[in-house]
Design an enzyme around this catalytic site. Structure first.
Site, mmCIF file in Angstrom:
data_model
loop_
_atom_site.group_PDB
_atom_site.id
_atom_site.type_symbol
_atom_site.label_atom_id
_atom_site.label_comp_id
_atom_site.label_asym_id
_atom_site.label_seq_id
_atom_site.Cartn_x
_atom_site.Cartn_y
_atom_site.Cartn_z
ATOM 1 N N ASP A 13 -1.577 -1.371 -3.755
ATOM 2 C CA ASP A 13 -2.039 -0.219 -5.150
ATOM 3 C C ASP A 13 -0.745 -0.310 -6.014
ATOM 4 O O ASP A 13 0.406 -0.917 -5.770
ATOM 5 C CB ASP A 13 -2.367 0.943 -4.630
ATOM 6 C CG ASP A 13 -1.317 1.478 -3.690
ATOM 7 O OD1 ASP A 13 -1.836 2.096 -2.767
ATOM 8 O OD2 ASP A 13 -0.339 1.539 -4.068
ATOM 9 N N ASP B 235 -4.341 3.760 2.580
ATOM 10 C CA ASP B 235 -5.723 3.481 2.674
ATOM 11 C C ASP B 235 -5.881 1.895 3.220
ATOM 12 O O ASP B 235 -7.078 1.402 3.350
ATOM 13 C CB ASP B 235 -6.481 3.728 1.506
ATOM 14 C CG ASP B 235 -5.981 2.921 0.421
ATOM 15 O OD1 ASP B 235 -6.845 3.011 -0.871
ATOM 16 O OD2 ASP B 235 -5.110 2.062 0.435
ATOM 17 N N ASP C 63 -8.150 -16.431 -17.013
ATOM 18 C CA ASP C 63 -8.860 -16.870 -16.063
ATOM 19 C C ASP C 63 -9.795 -18.032 -16.527
ATOM 20 O O ASP C 63 -10.672 -17.764 -17.327
ATOM 21 C CB ASP C 63 -9.607 -15.977 -15.439
ATOM 22 C CG ASP C 63 -10.203 -16.351 -14.107
ATOM 23 O OD1 ASP C 63 -9.616 -16.437 -12.987
ATOM 24 O OD2 ASP C 63 -11.559 -16.251 -13.932
ATOM 25 N N GLU D 189 -5.647 -20.737 -17.408
ATOM 26 C CA GLU D 189 -5.940 -21.369 -16.095
ATOM 27 C C GLU D 189 -6.882 -22.490 -16.634
ATOM 28 O O GLU D 189 -7.994 -22.281 -16.941
ATOM 29 C CB GLU D 189 -6.528 -20.635 -14.982
ATOM 30 C CG GLU D 189 -6.688 -21.358 -13.817
ATOM 31 C CD GLU D 189 -7.455 -20.705 -13.006
ATOM 32 O OE1 GLU D 189 -8.442 -19.879 -13.215
ATOM 33 O OE2 GLU D 189 -7.609 -20.916 -11.654
ATOM 34 N N ASP E 180 -5.140 -18.702 -5.079
ATOM 35 C CA ASP E 180 -6.260 -19.520 -4.674
ATOM 36 C C ASP E 180 -5.874 -20.560 -3.835
ATOM 37 O O ASP E 180 -6.612 -21.409 -3.254
ATOM 38 C CB ASP E 180 -6.910 -20.149 -5.943
ATOM 39 C CG ASP E 180 -7.336 -18.925 -6.868
ATOM 40 O OD1 ASP E 180 -7.506 -19.373 -8.081
ATOM 41 O OD2 ASP E 180 -8.116 -17.968 -6.283
ATOM 42 N N ASP F 231 0.791 -1.156 -0.050
ATOM 43 C CA ASP F 231 -0.037 -0.054 -0.032
ATOM 44 C C ASP F 231 0.865 1.317 -0.169
ATOM 45 O O ASP F 231 1.869 1.323 0.893
ATOM 46 C CB ASP F 231 -0.810 -0.138 1.155
ATOM 47 C CG ASP F 231 -1.626 1.362 1.546
ATOM 48 O OD1 ASP F 231 -2.125 1.323 2.533
ATOM 49 O OD2 ASP F 231 -1.928 2.008 0.664
HETATM 50 O O1 TEU Z 1 -9.924 -19.543 -10.355
HETATM 51 C C1 TEU Z 1 -10.795 -20.797 -10.710
HETATM 52 C C2 TEU Z 1 -11.306 -21.689 -9.641
HETATM 53 O O2 TEU Z 1 -11.644 -22.501 -9.785
HETATM 54 C C3 TEU Z 1 -10.728 -21.084 -8.558
HETATM 55 O O3 TEU Z 1 -11.931 -20.729 -7.745
HETATM 56 C C4 TEU Z 1 -9.963 -22.186 -7.752
HETATM 57 O O4 TEU Z 1 -9.703 -23.239 -8.495
HETATM 58 C C5 TEU Z 1 -10.566 -22.708 -6.603
HETATM 59 O O5 TEU Z 1 -11.097 -21.719 -5.928
HETATM 60 C C6 TEU Z 1 -9.497 -23.424 -5.799
HETATM 61 O O6 TEU Z 1 -10.273 -24.040 -4.623
HETATM 62 C C7 TEU Z 1 -10.099 -18.270 -11.046
HETATM 63 C C8 TEU Z 1 -9.365 -17.376 -10.255
HETATM 64 O O7 TEU Z 1 -8.157 -17.924 -9.918
HETATM 65 C C9 TEU Z 1 -9.988 -17.450 -9.000
HETATM 66 O O8 TEU Z 1 -9.507 -16.334 -7.929
HETATM 67 C C10 TEU Z 1 -11.348 -16.710 -9.053
HETATM 68 O O9 TEU Z 1 -12.159 -16.679 -7.915
HETATM 69 C C11 TEU Z 1 -12.151 -17.597 -10.283
HETATM 70 O O10 TEU Z 1 -11.475 -18.048 -11.164
HETATM 71 C C12 TEU Z 1 -13.478 -16.948 -10.579
HETATM 72 O O11 TEU Z 1 -12.999 -15.995 -11.278
HETATM 73 CA CA CA Z 2 -3.246 1.857 -1.133
#
Ligand code: TEU
Ligand code: CA
Length: 544
Positions: free
Chosen positions: A29, A25, A199, A241, A316, A21
């Site tokens: 960022d 805040d 994604d 992904e 994740d 940050d």
């Molecule tokens: O993740 C895809 C997904 O299935 C994730 O939710 C992840 O594999 C799972 O949480 C594991 O437990 C992508 C992004 O990386 C994730 O941060 C997003 O929440 C999701 O897509 C939706 O955009």
């Molecule tokens: Ca900030």
């Protein structure tokens, strides 16, 4: 002309909310990232994968985009973004954007238009279905618990959302929608970004009526179209992904002659500690031979066709040193073991922020400490289903995504030097012992192990191009493999356990100086190896 520069590159993932940050805040960022570019340059990374920084209501912390062309105000301005791209470029670091085009936010203008009526030109940008017998069209479920269908009373139709109800899925069968996405991608390519992380890209070919979500029939058609209309004209990297991808499918995404992507993230190794056929929350211990087998299959499958990504962590996943290492007594040694094992394999390695200093999971015991929609929804769903809070928090503390999202630990000052204000998520109290400042002062830190591995990759084509061969595949605690290239062979050995392990590796020289290790040993006798817990080393077996 494509240079495939990304085959030699090392990527560092930044989750901007939690990185640095700059204005007090409490939220990370872009200016904060700019302040830390010298640190990343010192580490030696080539690419920053930036989790989404576009405008978003933050239902899923930026993975719910309401405007692809504007920067989230709390992260800064477009000028800050342009400055980041340029400042990174000065340090030979490329910025890879996170492309979230399986869905938008429900606050995106397209969805607001779509809801106005079935005749609206944007209505078909999303997936709408009439009720079936007064109920949801089918039993597709959301990754974030519950049905994947939400009813819109005005339209008297359901819309599809494979994630939160504030993340309506885009309808990729709509050509105009696809063109709008490509136009947006070219906007970012024209700004000089180094590529895209895509994604859940395996989902864009979905056929909801047949409950097909991943790997739909037109998926590769869309990717080849996208390549042709956007990044295929640039020497950039793309990584998809693909949660459910198999090695054979990975070739379809990443074989050069298919003009789709550079590589994909496979997750076969990331599900080895969950009960088969169940969810991530249903835990089971990791079996090392499973891990060795899975990673080796991927090394061999993509040896001559396609390309591997290599990762233990992301925003994740729980922190690897807590998940499969030892975050207490052997934190440094086990963190270095994971680094050496992964970075000497074939593929592009990804370092997630804090991994390079051995950051750990955080323990929580109350709903108020959670931020992540996936964990919060699971909490309510499982409490209602009769699970105990103890079981629920055991799962969350082991696998919850907030584990990866705690504040980057820079130094021992207030809030670990992340912010001068009140942070959006609590800091992990162990920052007084685990922080970047301490790591930079300690020549034996995890940071310098990563720095050495990154430097080795630049100096040794064997790491990028060498053939991989697993050894001792049935050994329950030793992970050993060789890499061979143009007459040179390296051996990597890890004691992936807390027990001291004795092994003898056939007829090899008995005194080899390690190329890298997490021990103080000056040489290794391969015919009589006594490996301490998590002891890991690499030696050159044959010279070119
Ligand atoms: O993740 C895809 C997904 O299935 C994730 O939710 C992840 O594999 C799972 O949480 C594991 O437990 C992508 C992004 O990386 C994730 O941060 C997003 O929440 C999701 O897509 C939706 O955009
Ligand atoms: Ca900030």
């Amino acid at each position: 002309m494509k240079s495939n520069w990304w085959k030699q590159a090392v990527v560092y993932q930044i989750y901007p909310r939690s990185f640095q940050d700059s204005n007090g805040d409490g939220v990370g960022d872009l200016q904060g990232i700019i302040q830390r570019l010298d640190y990343l340059e010192k580490l030696g990374i080539d690419v920053i994968w930036l989790s989404p920084v576009y405008q978003s209501p933050n239902d899923d912390n930026g993975y719910d985009i309401s405007n692809y062309y504007e920067i989230q105000p709390e992260f800064g301005t477009m000028e800050d973004m342009e400055q980041l791209i340029n400042e990174a470029k000065k340090r030979k670091i490329k910025i890879v954007m996170d492309l979230v085009v399986n869905h938008t936010s429900d606050e995106h203008p397209w969805f607001i238009e779509a809801k106005k009526g079935k005749e609206n030109p944007y209505h078909d940008y999303y997936v709408w279905r009439d009720p079936v017998e007064g109920d949801v069209p089918n039993d597709l479920t959301s990754v974030f618990s519950g049905s994947a269908w939400t009813f819109d009373p005005q339209l008297e139709q359901y819309y599809l959302h494979l994630f939160s109800k504030k993340q309506p899925d885009l309808n990729w069968e709509n050509e105009k929608m696809r063109q709008d996405i490509y136009e947006m991608m070219n906007f970012w390519l024209d700004k000089g970004v180094g590529g895209f992380r895509m994604d859940v890209i395996e989902l864009i070919g979905k056929v909801p009526d047949e409950k097909v979500t991943a790997n739909g029939p037109r998926l590769h058609e869309y990717l080849q179209e996208m390549n042709k209309h956007t990044f295929g004209q640039h020497d950039v990297m793309t990584v998809g992904e693909t949660n459910s991808v198999t090695p054979e499918e990975a070739k379809l995404f990443s074989s050069e002659d298919r003009n789709e992507l550079s590589m994909v993230f496979q997750f076969e190794h990331m599900v080895l500690d969950q009960q088969i056929g169940k969810s991530k929350w249903d835990l089971k211990p990791l079996n090392l031979t499973d891990l060795k087998k899975v990673l080796s299959i991927w090394q061999s499958a993509l040896k001559d066709e396609g390309w591997n990504s290599l990762f233990w962590n992301n925003h994740d996943q729980p922190r690897i040193v807590s998940r499969w290492g030892n975050e207490q007594e052997y934190r440094v040694k086990s963190a270095k073991m994971f680094a050496i094992l992964l970075h000497l394999m074939q593929g592009t390695p990804y370092i997630y922020q804090g991994e390079e200093i051995g950051m750990t999971n955080i323990k929580v015991n109350d709903l108020s400490q959670l931020d992540d929609i996936e964990s919060i929804n699971m909490y309510h769903e499982r409490l209602e289903a009769g699970y105990s809070k103890e079981e629920i928090f055991r799962s969350i503390n082991t696998k919850g995504r907030d584990n990866a999202r705690t504040l980057m630990q820079w130094d021992t000052s207030e809030q670990a030097g992340f912010t001068s204000g009140q942070p959006w998520l609590e800091v992990n109290e162990n920052y007084d012992a685990i922080n970047a400042a301490q790591a930079l002062e300690d020549t034996h830190s995890i940071f310098y192990c990563y720095q050495q591995l990154i430097q080795m990759r630049k100096n040794n084509p064997l790491i990028v191009h060498g053939d991989y061969q697993l050894l001792l595949e049935d050994h329950p605690t030793i992970f050993a493999y060789t890499r061979s290239y143009q007459g040179e062979t390296w051996l990597v050995v890890a004691n992936f356990s807390e027990e001291t392990t004795d092994i003898a590796l056939s007829d090899h020289p008995t005194s080899l100086v390690p190329l890298i290790s997490n021990s103080e040993k000056e040489n290794y006798d391969l015919q009589d190896l006594k490996l301490s817990p998590y002891e890991t080393f690499a030696v050159q077996l044959e010279r070119p």
